[in-house]
Write a protein that holds these residues in place. Sequence first.
Motif, PDB file in Angstrom:
ATOM      1  N   PRO A 155     -77.002   0.878  -0.134  1.00 54.47           N
ATOM      2  CA  PRO A 155     -77.037   0.514   1.635  1.00 54.47           C
ATOM      3  C   PRO A 155     -77.937  -0.738   1.297  1.00 54.47           C
ATOM      4  O   PRO A 155     -79.122  -0.915   0.626  1.00 54.47           O
ATOM      5  N   ARG A 156     -77.714  -1.854   1.938  1.00 57.56           N
ATOM      6  CA  ARG A 156     -78.402  -3.115   2.180  1.00 57.56           C
ATOM      7  C   ARG A 156     -79.092  -3.280   3.492  1.00 57.56           C
ATOM      8  O   ARG A 156     -78.187  -2.749   4.626  1.00 57.56           O
ATOM      9  N   ALA A 187     -73.255  -4.320   4.510  1.00 62.49           N
ATOM     10  CA  ALA A 187     -74.547  -3.598   4.529  1.00 62.49           C
ATOM     11  C   ALA A 187     -74.613  -2.507   3.685  1.00 62.49           C
ATOM     12  O   ALA A 187     -75.491  -2.121   3.187  1.00 62.49           O
ATOM     13  N   ASN A 188     -73.289  -1.807   3.705  1.00 63.02           N
ATOM     14  CA  ASN A 188     -73.089  -0.705   3.086  1.00 63.02           C
ATOM     15  C   ASN A 188     -72.427  -0.745   1.413  1.00 63.02           C
ATOM     16  O   ASN A 188     -72.108   0.219   0.816  1.00 63.02           O
ATOM     17  N   GLY A 189     -72.825  -2.010   0.908  1.00 65.40           N
ATOM     18  CA  GLY A 189     -72.553  -2.226  -0.246  1.00 65.40           C
ATOM     19  C   GLY A 189     -71.045  -2.755  -0.717  1.00 65.40           C
ATOM     20  O   GLY A 189     -70.508  -2.286  -1.989  1.00 65.40           O
ATOM     21  N   GLY A 236     -64.258  -4.333  -3.686  1.00 66.29           N
ATOM     22  CA  GLY A 236     -64.711  -3.014  -4.227  1.00 66.29           C
ATOM     23  C   GLY A 236     -66.160  -2.898  -3.726  1.00 66.29           C
ATOM     24  O   GLY A 236     -66.427  -3.459  -2.655  1.00 66.29           O
ATOM     25  N   GLU A 237     -67.168  -2.489  -4.489  1.00 62.14           N
ATOM     26  CA  GLU A 237     -68.394  -2.284  -4.410  1.00 62.14           C
ATOM     27  C   GLU A 237     -69.210  -3.668  -4.907  1.00 62.14           C
ATOM     28  O   GLU A 237     -68.622  -4.099  -5.720  1.00 62.14           O
ATOM     29  N   THR A 240     -73.280  -8.153  -8.969  1.00 59.35           N
ATOM     30  CA  THR A 240     -72.069  -7.665  -9.756  1.00 59.35           C
ATOM     31  C   THR A 240     -70.944  -6.841  -8.914  1.00 59.35           C
ATOM     32  O   THR A 240     -71.076  -5.978  -7.956  1.00 59.35           O
ATOM     33  N   HIS A 241     -69.707  -7.520  -9.058  1.00 59.44           N
ATOM     34  CA  HIS A 241     -68.753  -6.947  -8.109  1.00 59.44           C
ATOM     35  C   HIS A 241     -68.054  -6.033  -9.017  1.00 59.44           C
ATOM     36  O   HIS A 241     -67.474  -6.287  -9.842  1.00 59.44           O
ATOM     37  N   HIS A 242     -67.895  -4.829  -8.434  1.00 58.26           N
ATOM     38  CA  HIS A 242     -67.343  -3.767  -9.058  1.00 58.26           C
ATOM     39  C   HIS A 242     -65.968  -3.441  -8.588  1.00 58.26           C
ATOM     40  O   HIS A 242     -65.661  -3.084  -7.493  1.00 58.26           O
TER      41      HIS A 242
END
Length: 167
Positions: free
Chosen positions: A21-22, A62-64, A101-102, A113-115
Amino acid sequence: MLAALALALIAGCAPESRAEPREPDHPLVGVWSLVSWERRTPDGEVTLPYGETPAGQVVYTANGRMSAQLMRPGRVFPDTATATAEEMRTFILGSYFSYYGEYTVDPEAGVVTHHVEGALHLEWLDSDRPRAFRLEGRDRLILSTAPDPQMVASGVNTLHWERIPAR
């Protein structure tokens, strides 16, 4: 009872989240509008993949979670009654791109990094897409990619984004 069991099974099959989380005021969190996209090939040729005024947005929550949509403005949809499959493919893949994605951030390295969990390009599914990032103030974001051998037109992509203010 059966519904509770089904929910438990589904929850147990969900992939473990790697996103942290951010804080809501983390500098990447927000909605960004695409200003420019430049690709530089290994031999130094510079192209503008979606023209001089590309359209798009990237969202970092904010939750990634993240999502990105990019498109060439002014695109004209082919006549589906007469267009060949190749013409439709060229139109879609040559004028619109999206994925979600996350995301994770390595602030020391300046890399986000984009997952990728879902994408228009199937070869991007379940892949990690690192981007060097640089912030200019709070409202300008620059993302750069390394050459991607999975893409037909490979090179270093540099995308400039401006924050869309919250209302």
